[in-house]
Design a protein around this motif. Sequence first.
Motif, PDB file in Angstrom:
ATOM      1  N   GLU A  76       0.816  -1.164   0.242  1.00  0.00           N
ATOM      2  CA  GLU A  76      -0.017   0.181  -0.018  1.00  0.00           C
ATOM      3  C   GLU A  76       0.733   1.267   0.072  1.00  0.00           C
ATOM      4  N   SER A  77       2.067   1.460   0.730  1.00  0.00           N
ATOM      5  CA  SER A  77       2.881   2.491   0.558  1.00  0.00           C
ATOM      6  C   SER A  77       3.477   2.675  -0.761  1.00  0.00           C
ATOM      7  N   LEU A  78       3.764   1.543  -1.253  1.00  0.00           N
ATOM      8  CA  LEU A  78       4.335   1.570  -2.772  1.00  0.00           C
ATOM      9  C   LEU A  78       3.247   2.183  -3.583  1.00  0.00           C
ATOM     10  N   HIS A  79       2.160   1.835  -3.501  1.00  0.00           N
ATOM     11  CA  HIS A  79       0.920   2.280  -4.304  1.00  0.00           C
ATOM     12  C   HIS A  79       0.677   3.767  -4.059  1.00  0.00           C
ATOM     13  N   LEU A  80       0.882   4.187  -2.797  1.00  0.00           N
ATOM     14  CA  LEU A  80       0.609   5.589  -2.624  1.00  0.00           C
ATOM     15  C   LEU A  80       1.765   6.508  -3.184  1.00  0.00           C
ATOM     16  N   LEU A  81       3.045   6.087  -3.219  1.00  0.00           N
ATOM     17  CA  LEU A  81       4.157   6.670  -4.080  1.00  0.00           C
ATOM     18  C   LEU A  81       3.985   6.569  -5.551  1.00  0.00           C
ATOM     19  N   GLN A  82       3.396   5.438  -6.023  1.00  0.00           N
ATOM     20  CA  GLN A  82       3.077   5.301  -7.339  1.00  0.00           C
ATOM     21  C   GLN A  82       2.154   5.997  -8.100  1.00  0.00           C
ATOM     22  N   THR A  83       1.195   6.356  -7.020  1.00  0.00           N
ATOM     23  CA  THR A  83       0.008   7.508  -7.419  1.00  0.00           C
ATOM     24  C   THR A  83       0.205   8.679  -7.203  1.00  0.00           C
ATOM     25  N   GLY A  84       1.423   9.145  -6.686  1.00  0.00           N
ATOM     26  CA  GLY A  84       1.797  10.588  -6.181  1.00  0.00           C
ATOM     27  C   GLY A  84       1.125  11.027  -5.043  1.00  0.00           C
ATOM     28  N   CYS A  85       0.826   9.989  -4.224  1.00  0.00           N
ATOM     29  CA  CYS A  85       0.127  10.553  -2.915  1.00  0.00           C
ATOM     30  C   CYS A  85       1.160  10.679  -1.902  1.00  0.00           C
ATOM     31  N   TYR A  86       2.171  11.474  -2.025  1.00  0.00           N
ATOM     32  CA  TYR A  86       3.254  11.787  -1.114  1.00  0.00           C
ATOM     33  C   TYR A  86       3.030  11.944   0.317  1.00  0.00           C
ATOM     34  N   HIS A  87       2.230  13.211   0.409  1.00  0.00           N
ATOM     35  CA  HIS A  87       1.693  13.513   1.565  1.00  0.00           C
ATOM     36  C   HIS A  87       1.069  12.163   2.383  1.00  0.00           C
ATOM     37  N   THR A  88       0.248  11.744   1.963  1.00  0.00           N
ATOM     38  CA  THR A  88      -0.357  10.431   2.513  1.00  0.00           C
ATOM     39  C   THR A  88       0.594   9.368   2.833  1.00  0.00           C
ATOM     40  N   PHE A  89       1.391   9.079   2.055  1.00  0.00           N
ATOM     41  CA  PHE A  89       2.689   8.075   2.060  1.00  0.00           C
ATOM     42  C   PHE A  89       3.311   8.639   3.347  1.00  0.00           C
ATOM     43  N   ILE A  90       3.580   9.762   3.338  1.00  0.00           N
ATOM     44  CA  ILE A  90       4.461  10.189   4.777  1.00  0.00           C
ATOM     45  C   ILE A  90       3.762   9.923   5.857  1.00  0.00           C
ATOM     46  N   VAL A  91       2.469  10.468   6.215  1.00  0.00           N
ATOM     47  CA  VAL A  91       1.689  10.215   7.177  1.00  0.00           C
ATOM     48  C   VAL A  91       1.481   8.857   7.721  1.00  0.00           C
ATOM     49  N   TYR A  92       1.005   8.105   6.530  1.00  0.00           N
ATOM     50  CA  TYR A  92       0.906   6.666   6.660  1.00  0.00           C
ATOM     51  C   TYR A  92       1.990   5.746   7.158  1.00  0.00           C
ATOM     52  N   VAL A  93       3.108   6.154   6.459  1.00  0.00           N
ATOM     53  CA  VAL A  93       4.589   5.320   6.987  1.00  0.00           C
ATOM     54  C   VAL A  93       4.931   5.946   8.542  1.00  0.00           C
ATOM     55  N   ALA A  94       4.863   7.085   8.637  1.00  0.00           N
ATOM     56  CA  ALA A  94       5.323   7.675   9.957  1.00  0.00           C
ATOM     57  C   ALA A  94       4.405   7.285  10.953  1.00  0.00           C
ATOM     58  N   ILE A  95       2.894   7.250  10.930  1.00  0.00           N
ATOM     59  CA  ILE A  95       2.319   6.973  11.945  1.00  0.00           C
ATOM     60  C   ILE A  95       2.426   5.454  12.124  1.00  0.00           C
ATOM     61  N   SER A  96       2.480   4.420  11.225  1.00  0.00           N
ATOM     62  CA  SER A  96       2.565   3.273  11.399  1.00  0.00           C
ATOM     63  C   SER A  96       3.786   2.711  11.901  1.00  0.00           C
TER      64      SER A  96
END
Length: 126
Positions: A87-107
């Motif tokens: 899911e993290s990779l998918h967020l990066l591939q779709t350009g959702c960088y802010h969501t990626f950072i928040v998701y990885v940091a919180i997790s």
Amino acid sequence: MLKTLMIVGIGSFFGGAMRNFLSQQIKSVTESGFPLPTMVVNLLGCLLIGLAYGFFNRMGLGGSTWCLLLTTGFCGGFTTFSTFSNESLHLLQTGCYHTFIVYVAISVVGGIALTLLGYVAMGRGV
């Protein structure tokens, strides 16, 4: 060895079933592009494994069958690091960088903090 595999397998079965159930329940009440079900399951799994290890170590049962069943088995089957990675990779591939950072940091930070909280709650220091 076979006994150990059976114990871990039984725990994993129930952990995986619980992960699926909880993820479906969360999906049924949220409609977001944020991978909330995986994050919640992983954070809860971190708390549970911290509680379990803290309890079993406090009781001197760190290598017991119950410890193996609940930590390696149940928590291992319950948490979803491979799904988290995908899911993290998918967020990066779709350009959702802010969501990626928040998701990885919180997790990651939340997971470590909740594991520590569970461990400390069972009477073990840092």
